[in-house]
Motif scaffolding. Structure first.
Motif: not given
Ligand code: SF4
Ligand code: SAH
Length: 365
Positions: A64-66, A70-76, A110-112
């Motif tokens: 879970i990420c807030s 642009f590069y990350c597959g688990i972006r919100k 984890s996500g942020e």
């Molecule tokens: Fe960005 Fe880390 Fe969230 Fe991926 S997990 S979108 S790298 S903050």
């Protein structure tokens, strides 16, 4: 091969201080020069930090990420991901597994998320892990950008290392990789790194290698940034595109995967030569390209490996990039295969040791 050119390269390798141009030359090395680079980085590694590799059992406990990098597959913004959050019990079980397996340390990533509930949860978990393992397990956390108060609370609760990649030390490139808003601010990320260091964490950073728009000059500046910041640990690996992310549109501009891999090895080797006594992790992304990727990194300068001990069923959903390795395995499977492969890489395993950054102690003497 041209003899003068050869001489120049070996001269650079024997230096102790490096200009940006020297670093670019090392990063661009091919053929015999590349072999010389790898031989030198191995030599320096063995001289400064020895042959030991330290394990950090890695738990990716929530996707879970807030944020919307642009590069990350688990972006919100990626609504195709099924989100998970391990229970406290599952995290504690993983810490117990790391401890019993003789891994010196445990990494929680984890996500942020920034909320009082999250801060409190992590604080409580850190105390429990410390208590449960009689203070024997070192703890690294990698939970993104947080307030100074939060970082301090987690430090007081027992985390003593923090990983926060700068991703790219070039402000303009950083901006191309992130949305242009307050939550993705380069200066904020940099300030967080300084805060972590001030609090007393062994501070780790890193970058992605072979990103779209990135040049060798950018990467040389990244190494100089790490040197200037006087970082204790570095984790860096190749960028691997993910189809459900905005950066995927630039995939045709990327180096082929095997070239990205080789460039990542040259980054590790060059960093080892420039910052001789720091801890350098062999990133999991290396293994996504080459099954023996992390062991190859150990051969050329890395001294930390982070075996993934996230319970198997959840691994499939923590996909920052394509081809993430070992997603179908349970932690126990990984222990066996790693042991054998590390020995093949002419290294030893520092079982039960924290394997702290020697650089951290020297800079605090
Ligand atoms: Fe960005 Fe880390 Fe969230 Fe991926 S997990 S979108 S790298 S903050
Ligand atoms: N959310 C935290 C920690 C988890 S992300 C943070 O962002 O700091 C951990 C790292 O994964 C990031 O720092 C980034 O460098 C890396 N990463 C994300 N997407 C990637 C990709 N597509 N290829 C390679 N590495 C990636």
């Amino acid at each position: 091969m041209n003899k003068t050119r050869m001489k120049t390269f070996t001269t650079i390798l024997s230096q102790k201080e490096f200009s940006k141009q020297d670093i670019v030359t090392l990063l661009a090395a091919q053929g015999n020069d590349e072999k010389l680079l790898f031989a030198r980085s191995k030599e320096i590694k063995e001289l400064e930090v020895g042959k030991k590799v330290y394990y950090r059992g890695l738990v990716e406990f929530s996707n879970i990420c807030s944020k919307d990098c642009f590069y990350c597959g688990i972006r919100k913004g990626n609504t195709g991901v099924s989100r998970f959050n391990l229970s406290d019990e599952q995290i504690l079980k993983a810490a117990d597994f790391a401890h019993k397996s003789g891994y010196g340390s445990f990494v929680m990533q984890s996500g942020e998320i920034s909320s009082p509930a999250f801060t409190g949860r992590i604080e409580k978990l850190l105390r429990e892990i410390k208590h449960m393992t009689n203070d024997e397990l070192g703890i690294t956390i990698s939970l993104g950008e947080q307030t100074e108060e939060t970082y301090q609370r987690w430090f007081n609760a027992g985390a003593h290392r923090y990983l926060l990649r700068i991703e790219s030390s070039n402000r303009e490139l950083y901006q191309k990789l992130h949305p242009n808003d307050e939550t993705h601010d380069y200066q904020k990320r940099l300030d967080c790194l300084y805060t972590l260091k001030k609090i007393g964490y062994q501070t780790g950073t890193g970058v992605m290698i072979a990103l779209p728009f990135q040049t060798l000059e950018h990467l040389a500046d990244d190494i100089l940034f790490m040197k200037e910041f006087d970082v204790d640990m570095v984790g860096m690996g190749p960028y691997i595109e993910h189809p459900d992310t905005p950066l995927y549109q630039y995939r045709s501009e990327l180096l082929p995967l095997n070239e990205r891999f080789k460039l990542a090895l040259r980054m590790i080797a060059t960093l080892r030569i420039v910052m001789r006594d720091i801890n350098i992790a062999a990133a999991t992304a290396l293994q996504a390209i080459d099954p023996l990727g992390r062991e190859k990194a150990v051969k050329v300068g890395a001294n930390i490996i982070m075996p993934n001990i996230t319970p198997g069923t959840y691994r499939n959903n923590y996909k920052l990039y394509e081809n993430k390795p070992c997603v179908d395995e349970e932690p126990q499977d990984c222990v066996k295969c790693l042991d054998v492969r590390i020995k093949l890489a002419d290294a030893e395993i520092g079982y039960g040791e924290w394997g702290d950054s020697q650089h951290f102690y020297k800079r605090n003497e």
